[in-house]
Design a protein around this motif. Structure first.
Motif, mmCIF file in Angstrom:
data_model
loop_
_atom_site.group_PDB
_atom_site.id
_atom_site.type_symbol
_atom_site.label_atom_id
_atom_site.label_comp_id
_atom_site.label_asym_id
_atom_site.label_seq_id
_atom_site.Cartn_x
_atom_site.Cartn_y
_atom_site.Cartn_z
ATOM 1 N N ILE A 2 0.863 -1.176 0.000
ATOM 2 C CA ILE A 2 0.000 0.000 0.000
ATOM 3 C C ILE A 2 0.897 1.223 0.000
ATOM 4 C CG2 ILE A 2 -1.691 1.313 1.297
ATOM 5 C CD1 ILE A 2 -2.707 -1.357 2.383
ATOM 6 N N ILE A 3 0.630 2.124 -0.932
ATOM 7 C CA ILE A 3 1.435 3.337 -1.052
ATOM 8 C C ILE A 3 0.616 4.511 -0.549
ATOM 9 C CG2 ILE A 3 2.604 4.884 -2.637
ATOM 10 C CD1 ILE A 3 3.059 2.445 -4.429
ATOM 11 N N SER A 4 1.240 5.320 0.280
ATOM 12 C CA SER A 4 0.588 6.499 0.829
ATOM 13 C C SER A 4 1.476 7.705 0.563
ATOM 14 C CB SER A 4 0.374 6.321 2.329
ATOM 15 O OG SER A 4 -0.148 7.496 2.883
ATOM 16 N N ILE A 5 0.914 8.728 -0.026
ATOM 17 C CA ILE A 5 1.667 9.940 -0.316
ATOM 18 C C ILE A 5 1.505 10.901 0.857
ATOM 19 C CG2 ILE A 5 1.881 11.930 -1.841
ATOM 20 C CD1 ILE A 5 0.780 10.093 -4.073
ATOM 21 N N PRO A 6 2.603 11.307 1.473
ATOM 22 C CA PRO A 6 2.518 12.246 2.591
ATOM 23 C C PRO A 6 1.989 13.608 2.136
ATOM 24 C CG PRO A 6 4.678 11.206 2.504
ATOM 25 C CD PRO A 6 3.971 10.861 1.239
ATOM 26 N N ILE A 7 1.123 14.192 2.930
ATOM 27 C CA ILE A 7 0.586 15.517 2.645
ATOM 28 C C ILE A 7 0.904 16.409 3.828
ATOM 29 C CG2 ILE A 7 -1.463 16.863 2.124
ATOM 30 C CD1 ILE A 7 -2.701 14.284 1.024
ATOM 31 N N ILE A 8 1.673 17.456 3.557
ATOM 32 C CA ILE A 8 2.064 18.401 4.600
ATOM 33 C C ILE A 8 1.398 19.736 4.312
ATOM 34 C CG2 ILE A 8 3.985 19.612 5.695
ATOM 35 C CD1 ILE A 8 5.713 17.165 5.031
ATOM 36 N N ASP A 9 0.624 20.197 5.250
ATOM 37 C CA ASP A 9 -0.094 21.462 5.158
ATOM 38 C C ASP A 9 0.885 22.607 5.425
ATOM 39 O OD1 ASP A 9 -2.286 23.282 5.133
ATOM 40 O OD2 ASP A 9 -2.427 23.153 7.322
ATOM 41 N N MET A 10 0.963 23.562 4.494
ATOM 42 C CA MET A 10 1.784 24.754 4.700
ATOM 43 C C MET A 10 0.837 25.951 4.642
ATOM 44 S SD MET A 10 5.387 24.007 2.787
ATOM 45 C CE MET A 10 4.790 24.087 1.134
ATOM 46 N N THR A 11 0.673 26.591 5.789
ATOM 47 C CA THR A 11 -0.336 27.639 5.885
ATOM 48 C C THR A 11 0.089 28.734 6.856
ATOM 49 O OG1 THR A 11 -2.654 28.055 6.415
ATOM 50 C CG2 THR A 11 -1.547 26.368 7.701
ATOM 51 N N ALA A 12 -0.530 29.884 6.684
ATOM 52 C CA ALA A 12 -0.315 30.977 7.635
ATOM 53 C C ALA A 12 -1.231 30.823 8.843
ATOM 54 C CB ALA A 12 -0.570 32.318 6.953
ATOM 55 N N ASN A 13 -2.215 29.931 8.736
ATOM 56 C CA ASN A 13 -3.145 29.684 9.844
ATOM 57 C C ASN A 13 -2.503 28.690 10.802
ATOM 58 O OD1 ASN A 13 -5.030 31.290 8.536
ATOM 59 N ND2 ASN A 13 -5.887 29.563 7.443
ATOM 60 N N ALA A 14 -1.817 29.204 11.807
ATOM 61 C CA ALA A 14 -1.058 28.341 12.703
ATOM 62 C C ALA A 14 -1.647 28.257 14.108
ATOM 63 C CB ALA A 14 0.384 28.826 12.768
ATOM 64 N N PHE A 15 -2.906 28.648 14.241
ATOM 65 C CA PHE A 15 -3.540 28.491 15.538
ATOM 66 C C PHE A 15 -3.778 27.014 15.804
ATOM 67 C CE2 PHE A 15 -4.958 32.792 14.248
ATOM 68 C CZ PHE A 15 -4.393 33.507 15.303
ATOM 69 N N LYS A 16 -3.819 26.652 17.078
ATOM 70 C CA LYS A 16 -3.957 25.250 17.467
ATOM 71 C C LYS A 16 -5.153 24.588 16.792
ATOM 72 C CE LYS A 16 -3.991 22.328 21.564
ATOM 73 N NZ LYS A 16 -3.898 22.289 23.028
ATOM 74 N N GLU A 17 -6.290 25.276 16.764
ATOM 75 C CA GLU A 17 -7.492 24.682 16.164
ATOM 76 C C GLU A 17 -7.363 24.541 14.643
ATOM 77 O OE1 GLU A 17 -8.151 29.043 17.020
ATOM 78 O OE2 GLU A 17 -7.662 27.343 18.270
ATOM 79 N N ASP A 18 -6.614 25.445 13.999
ATOM 80 C CA ASP A 18 -6.386 25.324 12.556
ATOM 81 C C ASP A 18 -5.522 24.104 12.242
ATOM 82 O OD1 ASP A 18 -7.804 27.690 11.893
ATOM 83 O OD2 ASP A 18 -6.034 28.901 12.385
ATOM 84 N N ILE A 19 -4.500 23.891 13.048
ATOM 85 C CA ILE A 19 -3.618 22.733 12.864
ATOM 86 C C ILE A 19 -4.411 21.450 13.105
ATOM 87 C CG2 ILE A 19 -1.591 21.527 13.775
ATOM 88 C CD1 ILE A 19 -0.439 24.368 14.390
ATOM 89 N N GLN A 20 -5.218 21.427 14.155
ATOM 90 C CA GLN A 20 -6.031 20.247 14.463
ATOM 91 C C GLN A 20 -7.007 19.952 13.331
ATOM 92 O OE1 GLN A 20 -5.424 18.281 17.063
ATOM 93 N NE2 GLN A 20 -6.920 16.866 16.238
ATOM 94 N N ASN A 21 -7.622 20.991 12.771
ATOM 95 C CA ASN A 21 -8.557 20.804 11.659
ATOM 96 C C ASN A 21 -7.843 20.229 10.442
ATOM 97 O OD1 ASN A 21 -10.803 21.738 13.047
ATOM 98 N ND2 ASN A 21 -10.572 23.844 12.325
ATOM 99 N N ALA A 22 -6.640 20.703 10.170
ATOM 100 C CA ALA A 22 -5.871 20.195 9.030
ATOM 101 C C ALA A 22 -5.535 18.720 9.226
ATOM 102 C CB ALA A 22 -4.597 21.020 8.848
ATOM 103 N N LEU A 23 -5.098 18.364 10.418
ATOM 104 C CA LEU A 23 -4.753 16.968 10.703
ATOM 105 C C LEU A 23 -5.983 16.068 10.630
ATOM 106 C CD1 LEU A 23 -2.193 17.507 13.606
ATOM 107 C CD2 LEU A 23 -1.706 17.048 11.192
ATOM 108 N N GLU A 24 -7.101 16.555 11.147
ATOM 109 C CA GLU A 24 -8.338 15.782 11.115
ATOM 110 C C GLU A 24 -8.866 15.609 9.689
ATOM 111 O OE1 GLU A 24 -11.027 17.728 13.809
ATOM 112 O OE2 GLU A 24 -9.962 16.980 15.572
#
Length: 58
Positions: A2-24
């Motif tokens: 199984i191949i999985s491509i890593p996805i890294i969010d690069m954003t100016a929205n660095a508040f804790k809830e923004d990071i949590q939303n991106a991860l979720e």
């Protein structure tokens, strides 16, 4: 294999809830802007290491 491509969010929205939303929503990591190469490299290495440890081979 199984191949999985890593996805890294690069954003100016660095508040804790923004990071949590991106991860979720499926991102593997978050890097806040401005992006510093050392921080991006660390995030990529961490994600790749985690992906390698969680790989499933058929």
């Amino acid at each position: 294999m199984i191949i999985s491509i890593p996805i890294i969010d690069m954003t100016a929205n660095a508040f804790k809830e923004d990071i949590q939303n991106a991860l979720e929503s499926g991102m593997d990591a978050n890097v806040a802007k401005p992006v510093y190469m050392s921080v991006l490299e660390s995030a990529v290495e961490k994600v790749l290491r985690e992906k390698a440890n969680n790989s499933i081979y058929i």
